[in-house]
Design a protein around this motif. Sequence first.
Motif, PDB file in Angstrom:
ATOM      1  N   SER A 155       0.871  -1.161   0.000  1.00 55.43           N
ATOM      2  CA  SER A 155       0.000   0.000   0.000  1.00 55.43           C
ATOM      3  C   SER A 155       0.909   1.212   0.000  1.00 55.43           C
ATOM      4  O   SER A 155       1.447   1.589   1.036  1.00 55.43           O
ATOM      5  CB  SER A 155      -0.895   0.002   1.239  1.00 55.43           C
ATOM      6  OG  SER A 155      -1.671   1.173   1.258  1.00 55.43           O
ATOM      7  N   SER A 156       1.131   1.762  -1.168  1.00 59.25           N
ATOM      8  CA  SER A 156       2.030   2.905  -1.263  1.00 59.25           C
ATOM      9  C   SER A 156       1.230   4.193  -1.162  1.00 59.25           C
ATOM     10  O   SER A 156       0.069   4.242  -1.540  1.00 59.25           O
ATOM     11  CB  SER A 156       2.841   2.863  -2.555  1.00 59.25           C
ATOM     12  OG  SER A 156       1.998   2.816  -3.661  1.00 59.25           O
ATOM     13  N   PRO A 157       1.857   5.229  -0.639  1.00 53.30           N
ATOM     14  CA  PRO A 157       1.168   6.515  -0.544  1.00 53.30           C
ATOM     15  C   PRO A 157       0.736   6.998  -1.930  1.00 53.30           C
ATOM     16  O   PRO A 157       1.385   6.690  -2.924  1.00 53.30           O
ATOM     17  CB  PRO A 157       2.226   7.450   0.043  1.00 53.30           C
ATOM     18  CG  PRO A 157       3.317   6.589   0.551  1.00 53.30           C
ATOM     19  CD  PRO A 157       3.224   5.291  -0.166  1.00 53.30           C
ATOM     20  N   SER A 158      -0.360   7.738  -1.989  1.00 55.44           N
ATOM     21  CA  SER A 158      -0.848   8.211  -3.289  1.00 55.44           C
ATOM     22  C   SER A 158       0.094   9.224  -3.923  1.00 55.44           C
ATOM     23  O   SER A 158       0.120   9.382  -5.130  1.00 55.44           O
ATOM     24  CB  SER A 158      -2.239   8.807  -3.151  1.00 55.44           C
ATOM     25  OG  SER A 158      -2.225   9.864  -2.222  1.00 55.44           O
TER      26      SER A 158
ATOM     27  N   ARG B  89       9.901  -2.797  -0.948  1.00 56.09           N
ATOM     28  CA  ARG B  89       9.396  -2.640   0.419  1.00 56.09           C
ATOM     29  C   ARG B  89      10.100  -1.475   1.108  1.00 56.09           C
ATOM     30  O   ARG B  89       9.457  -0.639   1.743  1.00 56.09           O
ATOM     31  CB  ARG B  89       9.595  -3.931   1.200  1.00 56.09           C
ATOM     32  CG  ARG B  89       9.112  -3.845   2.629  1.00 56.09           C
ATOM     33  CD  ARG B  89       9.300  -5.194   3.334  1.00 56.09           C
ATOM     34  NE  ARG B  89       8.773  -5.136   4.664  1.00 56.09           N
ATOM     35  CZ  ARG B  89       9.472  -4.792   5.741  1.00 56.09           C
ATOM     36  NH1 ARG B  89      10.749  -4.460   5.625  1.00 56.09           N
ATOM     37  NH2 ARG B  89       8.919  -4.763   6.937  1.00 56.09           N
ATOM     38  N   HIS B  90      11.400  -1.399   0.973  1.00 58.35           N
ATOM     39  CA  HIS B  90      12.166  -0.315   1.584  1.00 58.35           C
ATOM     40  C   HIS B  90      11.694   1.038   1.056  1.00 58.35           C
ATOM     41  O   HIS B  90      11.480   1.984   1.817  1.00 58.35           O
ATOM     42  CB  HIS B  90      13.659  -0.506   1.320  1.00 58.35           C
ATOM     43  CG  HIS B  90      14.494   0.589   1.874  1.00 58.35           C
ATOM     44  ND1 HIS B  90      14.849   1.699   1.136  1.00 58.35           N
ATOM     45  CD2 HIS B  90      15.031   0.762   3.097  1.00 58.35           C
ATOM     46  CE1 HIS B  90      15.572   2.508   1.881  1.00 58.35           C
ATOM     47  NE2 HIS B  90      15.698   1.958   3.082  1.00 58.35           N
ATOM     48  N   ASP B  91      11.533   1.133  -0.261  1.00 59.10           N
ATOM     49  CA  ASP B  91      11.088   2.386  -0.881  1.00 59.10           C
ATOM     50  C   ASP B  91       9.711   2.802  -0.368  1.00 59.10           C
ATOM     51  O   ASP B  91       9.477   3.964  -0.058  1.00 59.10           O
ATOM     52  CB  ASP B  91      11.048   2.256  -2.411  1.00 59.10           C
ATOM     53  CG  ASP B  91      12.417   2.068  -3.020  1.00 59.10           C
ATOM     54  OD1 ASP B  91      13.429   2.303  -2.331  1.00 59.10           O
ATOM     55  OD2 ASP B  91      12.469   1.671  -4.201  1.00 59.10           O
TER      56      ASP B  91
ATOM     57  N   SER C  77       2.919   0.902   3.392  1.00 56.97           N
ATOM     58  CA  SER C  77       3.068  -0.373   4.092  1.00 56.97           C
ATOM     59  C   SER C  77       3.308  -1.470   3.060  1.00 56.97           C
ATOM     60  O   SER C  77       2.850  -1.387   1.924  1.00 56.97           O
ATOM     61  CB  SER C  77       1.832  -0.678   4.936  1.00 56.97           C
ATOM     62  OG  SER C  77       0.699  -0.827   4.115  1.00 56.97           O
ATOM     63  N   ALA C  78       4.038  -2.491   3.491  1.00 47.61           N
ATOM     64  CA  ALA C  78       4.350  -3.604   2.590  1.00 47.61           C
ATOM     65  C   ALA C  78       4.568  -4.870   3.404  1.00 47.61           C
ATOM     66  O   ALA C  78       5.189  -4.832   4.462  1.00 47.61           O
ATOM     67  CB  ALA C  78       5.595  -3.294   1.765  1.00 47.61           C
ATOM     68  N   VAL C  79       4.055  -5.978   2.895  1.00 48.37           N
ATOM     69  CA  VAL C  79       4.235  -7.283   3.511  1.00 48.37           C
ATOM     70  C   VAL C  79       4.765  -8.215   2.438  1.00 48.37           C
ATOM     71  O   VAL C  79       4.204  -8.302   1.345  1.00 48.37           O
ATOM     72  CB  VAL C  79       2.892  -7.841   4.052  1.00 48.37           C
ATOM     73  CG1 VAL C  79       3.077  -9.234   4.602  1.00 48.37           C
ATOM     74  CG2 VAL C  79       2.312  -6.910   5.096  1.00 48.37           C
TER      75      VAL C  79
END
Length: 74
Positions: free
Chosen positions: A7-10, A52-54, A61-63
């Motif tokens: 879920s990356s920021p818009s 994920r780091h980016d 968030s990232a899983v």
Amino acid sequence: MAGAGVSSPSKPTRLRATVWRRLEGLGAIYLQNSAAALPASVQAERALRTSRHDILSLAGSAVLLNRRWSVGRR
């Protein structure tokens, strides 16, 4: 099989596009808008960890998931 739920920021939108292109280039299949599955490989794992780091660095968030399939076993 490797997978990611992200879920990356818009904003910035370039991050979403970068992650999408990176995963698509590795043969990702998107299961939903923010869930992708990839063939397991060292290259795919490295790309997933980088993505994920980016994403986390910009408050997203990232899983990451790793699954070995066992076919025909009980």
